[in-house]
Write a protein that holds these residues in place. Structure first.
Motif, mmCIF file in Angstrom:
data_model
loop_
_atom_site.group_PDB
_atom_site.id
_atom_site.type_symbol
_atom_site.label_atom_id
_atom_site.label_comp_id
_atom_site.label_asym_id
_atom_site.label_seq_id
_atom_site.Cartn_x
_atom_site.Cartn_y
_atom_site.Cartn_z
ATOM 1 N N CYS A 65 0.882 -1.163 -0.018
ATOM 2 C CA CYS A 65 -0.021 0.012 -0.074
ATOM 3 C C CYS A 65 0.873 1.212 -0.074
ATOM 4 O O CYS A 65 0.592 2.150 -0.392
ATOM 5 C CB CYS A 65 -0.789 -0.072 1.215
ATOM 6 S SG CYS A 65 -2.138 -1.246 1.114
ATOM 7 N N PHE A 66 1.991 1.170 0.736
ATOM 8 C CA PHE A 66 2.857 2.382 0.737
ATOM 9 C C PHE A 66 3.339 2.605 -0.565
ATOM 10 O O PHE A 66 3.405 3.920 -0.950
ATOM 11 C CB PHE A 66 4.113 2.256 1.890
ATOM 12 C CG PHE A 66 4.879 3.281 1.690
ATOM 13 C CD1 PHE A 66 4.808 4.413 2.243
ATOM 14 C CD2 PHE A 66 6.375 2.872 0.877
ATOM 15 C CE1 PHE A 66 6.028 5.143 2.194
ATOM 16 C CE2 PHE A 66 7.229 3.810 1.025
ATOM 17 C CZ PHE A 66 7.107 5.070 1.316
ATOM 18 N N MET A 68 2.252 1.904 -3.427
ATOM 19 C CA MET A 68 1.074 2.139 -4.361
ATOM 20 C C MET A 68 0.903 3.608 -4.100
ATOM 21 O O MET A 68 0.517 4.386 -4.901
ATOM 22 C CB MET A 68 -0.156 1.385 -4.146
ATOM 23 C CG MET A 68 -0.001 -0.125 -4.535
ATOM 24 S SD MET A 68 0.485 -0.461 -6.386
ATOM 25 C CE MET A 68 2.194 -0.461 -6.520
ATOM 26 N N LEU A 69 0.494 4.227 -2.699
ATOM 27 C CA LEU A 69 0.266 5.316 -2.421
ATOM 28 C C LEU A 69 1.569 6.238 -3.051
ATOM 29 O O LEU A 69 1.207 7.526 -3.413
ATOM 30 C CB LEU A 69 0.235 5.663 -0.930
ATOM 31 C CG LEU A 69 -1.251 4.832 -0.335
ATOM 32 C CD1 LEU A 69 -1.206 5.034 1.298
ATOM 33 C CD2 LEU A 69 -2.376 5.658 -0.978
ATOM 34 N N PHE A 70 2.502 6.029 -2.881
ATOM 35 C CA PHE A 70 3.717 6.671 -3.352
ATOM 36 C C PHE A 70 3.645 6.878 -4.855
ATOM 37 O O PHE A 70 3.779 8.065 -5.261
ATOM 38 C CB PHE A 70 4.942 6.101 -2.975
ATOM 39 C CG PHE A 70 6.190 7.242 -3.319
ATOM 40 C CD1 PHE A 70 6.732 8.103 -2.786
ATOM 41 C CD2 PHE A 70 7.025 6.545 -4.765
ATOM 42 C CE1 PHE A 70 7.828 8.856 -3.435
ATOM 43 C CE2 PHE A 70 8.022 7.404 -5.187
ATOM 44 C CZ PHE A 70 8.539 8.454 -4.456
ATOM 45 N N SER A 71 3.243 5.892 -5.620
ATOM 46 C CA SER A 71 3.106 5.970 -6.880
ATOM 47 C C SER A 71 1.814 6.790 -7.576
ATOM 48 O O SER A 71 2.157 7.889 -8.278
ATOM 49 C CB SER A 71 2.787 4.592 -7.619
ATOM 50 O OG SER A 71 3.683 3.601 -7.197
ATOM 51 N N ILE A 72 1.027 6.878 -6.475
ATOM 52 C CA ILE A 72 -0.381 7.629 -6.898
ATOM 53 C C ILE A 72 0.079 9.012 -6.675
ATOM 54 O O ILE A 72 -0.393 9.955 -7.150
ATOM 55 C CB ILE A 72 -1.522 7.315 -5.885
ATOM 56 C CG1 ILE A 72 -2.040 5.752 -6.384
ATOM 57 C CG2 ILE A 72 -2.520 8.249 -5.966
ATOM 58 C CD1 ILE A 72 -3.160 5.361 -5.277
ATOM 59 N N ALA A 73 0.983 9.418 -5.426
ATOM 60 C CA ALA A 73 1.244 10.833 -5.345
ATOM 61 C C ALA A 73 2.284 11.282 -6.443
ATOM 62 O O ALA A 73 1.981 12.371 -6.644
ATOM 63 C CB ALA A 73 2.347 10.886 -4.022
ATOM 64 N N CYS A 74 2.950 10.407 -6.906
ATOM 65 C CA CYS A 74 3.919 11.002 -8.110
ATOM 66 C C CYS A 74 2.803 11.425 -9.249
ATOM 67 O O CYS A 74 2.962 12.224 -10.016
ATOM 68 C CB CYS A 74 4.792 9.969 -8.618
ATOM 69 S SG CYS A 74 6.344 9.475 -7.383
#
Length: 206
Positions: A65-66, A68-74
């Protein structure tokens, strides 16, 4: 050219599906490697125990999840998929730089285990190959980071600062509970130590 020998439906599949499969085959291994690196840090107590806990498939949902969340933030900042892959690849290239330095210390630290290696190479050749790999990894890291825009640079810098602050807090927290995390991380890897003792005993018998 493809429509000469492919039906229209199959041609559309190759036009649309080809790039999608290319994205998947590039993204999955990089994300897996990144998750594995975070998992190793969690296994060494750099993160709380719940972070390292794996599901029945051997994957930590928290770490996934971390990532994926970092990817979404990018992506939310307007970064393309190529930028996202560059960030992950840059992190992996940095870790490769450290790994390329290991052979320069391995012979001195574990001489008997090296003498009993199943695959042997001249030590000079090992040093040359390691130095070459170090240069390549450093160049790739530089080449990747130099292609990123200021927004991504700031995100990476911010993530590094936050991580350093977190590690300092984590070390202080564990020290209050009677654990010196830095001292524990400095301890030699026991399976390697056991192998060195085993090989040393074999050399002494000879």
């Amino acid at each position: 050219m493809g429509k000469i020998f492919l039906p229209s439906g199959l041609l559309t599949f190759f036009i649309v599906g080809g790039p999608l499969f290319g994205v998947l085959t590039s993204m999955v291994p990089v994300i897996m490697l990144t998750c594995a690196q975070i998992q190793a840090a969690a296994d060494n107590d750099l993160f709380p125990a719940f972070v390292a806990k794996k599901n029945k498939n051997g994957v930590s949902p928290v770490i996934l999840c971390f990532v994926m969340l970092f990817s979404i933030a990018c992506v939310a900042t307007g970064s393309s998929f190529g930028v996202l892959m560059t960030v992950f690849s840059f992190v992996n290239a940095l870790s490769d730089i450290v790994l390329c330095m290991v052979p320069f210390f391995l012979k001195k630290k574990y001489p008997h285990a090296c003498n009993h290696s199943t695959f042997k190479m001249a030590i000079g050749l090992v040093y040359v190959l390691s130095a070459f790999a170090f240069i390549v990894a450093a160049y790739l890291a530089y080449a990747m980071i130099s292609t990123l825009g200021m927004t991504v640079w700031l995100m990476i810098l911010g993530a590094i600062v936050l991580f350093v602050i977190y590690i300092l807090i984590r070390i202080s927290y564990l020290k209050k509970h009677g654990r010196d995390l830095i001292a524990e991380l400095k301890q030699p890897y026991e399976p390697w130590e056991a192998r060195e003792r085993e090989c040393k005993a074999l050399d002494e018998v000879k």
